[in-house]
Design a protein around this motif. Structure first.
Motif, PDB file in Angstrom:
ATOM      1  N   TYR A  81      37.754  -5.241  73.310  1.00  0.00           N
ATOM      2  CA  TYR A  81      37.518  -6.587  72.781  1.00  0.00           C
ATOM      3  C   TYR A  81      36.043  -6.730  72.419  1.00  0.00           C
ATOM      4  N   LEU A  82      35.747  -6.927  71.156  1.00  0.00           N
ATOM      5  CA  LEU A  82      34.363  -7.058  70.711  1.00  0.00           C
ATOM      6  C   LEU A  82      34.152  -8.446  70.116  1.00  0.00           C
ATOM      7  N   PRO A  83      33.395  -9.288  70.808  1.00  0.00           N
ATOM      8  CA  PRO A  83      33.151 -10.637  70.297  1.00  0.00           C
ATOM      9  C   PRO A  83      32.227 -10.623  69.091  1.00  0.00           C
ATOM     10  N   GLN A  84      32.315 -11.673  68.277  1.00  0.00           N
ATOM     11  CA  GLN A  84      31.398 -11.806  67.134  1.00  0.00           C
ATOM     12  C   GLN A  84      30.078 -12.459  67.549  1.00  0.00           C
ATOM     13  N   TYR A  85      30.114 -13.209  68.681  1.00  0.00           N
ATOM     14  CA  TYR A  85      28.911 -13.876  69.188  1.00  0.00           C
ATOM     15  C   TYR A  85      28.939 -13.875  70.709  1.00  0.00           C
ATOM     16  N   VAL A  86      27.740 -13.917  71.313  1.00  0.00           N
ATOM     17  CA  VAL A  86      27.629 -14.075  72.761  1.00  0.00           C
ATOM     18  C   VAL A  86      26.547 -15.106  73.072  1.00  0.00           C
ATOM     19  N   ALA A  87      26.719 -15.771  74.210  1.00  0.00           N
ATOM     20  CA  ALA A  87      25.730 -16.735  74.688  1.00  0.00           C
ATOM     21  C   ALA A  87      25.907 -16.874  76.190  1.00  0.00           C
ATOM     22  N   ILE A 215      25.512  -7.506  68.842  1.00  0.00           N
ATOM     23  CA  ILE A 215      26.269  -8.743  68.646  1.00  0.00           C
ATOM     24  C   ILE A 215      25.252  -9.877  68.566  1.00  0.00           C
ATOM     25  N   PRO A 216      25.337 -10.778  67.594  1.00  0.00           N
ATOM     26  CA  PRO A 216      24.400 -11.897  67.525  1.00  0.00           C
ATOM     27  C   PRO A 216      24.416 -12.744  68.807  1.00  0.00           C
ATOM     28  N   VAL A 217      23.224 -13.082  69.281  1.00  0.00           N
ATOM     29  CA  VAL A 217      23.061 -13.835  70.519  1.00  0.00           C
ATOM     30  C   VAL A 217      22.541 -15.236  70.221  1.00  0.00           C
ATOM     31  N   LEU A 218      23.169 -16.246  70.814  1.00  0.00           N
ATOM     32  CA  LEU A 218      22.676 -17.619  70.739  1.00  0.00           C
ATOM     33  C   LEU A 218      21.894 -17.882  72.017  1.00  0.00           C
ATOM     34  N   SER A 219      20.620 -18.177  71.897  1.00  0.00           N
ATOM     35  CA  SER A 219      19.763 -18.347  73.065  1.00  0.00           C
ATOM     36  C   SER A 219      19.731 -19.797  73.533  1.00  0.00           C
TER      37      SER A 219
END
Length: 294
Positions: A81-87, A215-219
């Motif tokens: 499972y590979l998410p498109q975004y993580v936070a 994976i793009p990270v929302l900080s």
């Protein structure tokens, strides 16, 4: 096409028994062994002991990072499972950065260990969660009161304020809220009162190389997705004294087209907040190896 996001809870979500069945997996056994070699104490034993000890910042943060990292590896490496975004929320941002492979497990745990030590030693502060309050009144009161800030903006009706005990109490005396719950922390986290701690942590953070996020990270301090290692490290540093903008993070995920949000770690605090902020998102909690199915 639907998009998937992984979010990781922070301090406050810990619970005795949160290691659940993770030690039964090969990756879990390896990670718990690595963690004990780094920390000098057992995450497994700490997660199985009394809640008061587990809730001490010194132990809470490394334990959460290890548990969330193991779940991440099971989901991504074993489950595919590979998410498109993580936070991640506060401490959970370290788990998010690990999931994005900005740093390895060992490097992340060493960072979390030092962060936990510094924050555990911080004193003279107070944090209180407010539920169902008048936001305009709160913002006005905070603006005119020194030594207290909005530390966590979790949802329209759930926030945390942080500052000196006197300043926090002054705000509470003026702002009406349905509930006001003091948090079991030693310092005024996510406030300018952590500046000295932040300066000490900066020296540690400077020594750790960050790679480009896969994976793009929302900080927490800036919810705009990024993969740039320099930017992600700068944001992580700002998090020590800055506001956790979680409500904005959830709204940004929805704007990015995320339709499914998975909370990776113990509890359901983050999915609960998402229900109030972005009710259209499909939600799931992953807190043990046996339910690592999306």
């Amino acid at each position: 096409m639907s998009k998937l996001a992984f979010v990781f809870p922070g301090q406050g979500s810990q619970a005795v028994g949160m290691e659940t069945d993770l030690a039964e997996s090969a990756i879990g056994q390896e990670r718990f062994k690595q963690a004990e070699e780094i920390l000098g104490w057992s995450v497994l034993d700490t997660c199985r002991q009394d809640e008061e000890n587990l809730s001490r910042t010194l132990y809470t943060q490394p334990c959460l990072y290890v548990v969330e990292s193991i779940l991440t590896d099971i989901l991504i490496d074993e489950g595919g499972y590979l998410p498109q975004y993580v936070a991640g929320h506060s401490l959970g941002e370290y788990s998010a950065l690990y999931a994005a492979r900005v740093f390895g497990f060992d490097a992340g745990l060493r960072l979390v260990q030092q962060r936990a030590k510094l924050m555990d030693q911080a004193g003279g502060g107070k944090m209180v969660a407010l539920m169902k309050f008048d936001r305009a009144q709160l913002e006005e009161t905070l603006a005119k009161t020194s030594d207290v800030v909005l530390a966590n903006d979790n949802s329209s009706q759930q926030v945390v304020i942080s500052g000196t005990p006197e300043a926090v109490d002054s705000v509470l005396s003026e702002v009406k809220a349905k509930r006001a719950v003091p948090l079991k922390v030693s310092g005024a986290f996510h406030s300018p009162l952590m500046e000295e701690v932040a300066q000490d942590f900066q020296k540690i953070l400077d020594e750790v190389p960050f790679g480009e996020a896969l994976i793009p990270v929302l900080s927490n301090v800036d919810p705009i997705p990024s993969t740039d290692p320099t930017e992600l490290k700068s944001r992580l540093m700002q998090q020590m004294t800055g506001t956790v903008r979680w409500q904005e993070t959830l709204i940004q995920l929805a704007e990015e087209g995320v339709s499914e949000l998975v909370e990776v770690g113990p509890g359901n605090v983050l999915t609960g907040l998402c229900k109030r902020t972005c009710p259209s998102l499909e939600l799931k909690n992953i807190d043990r190896a046996e339910n690592c199915q999306i």
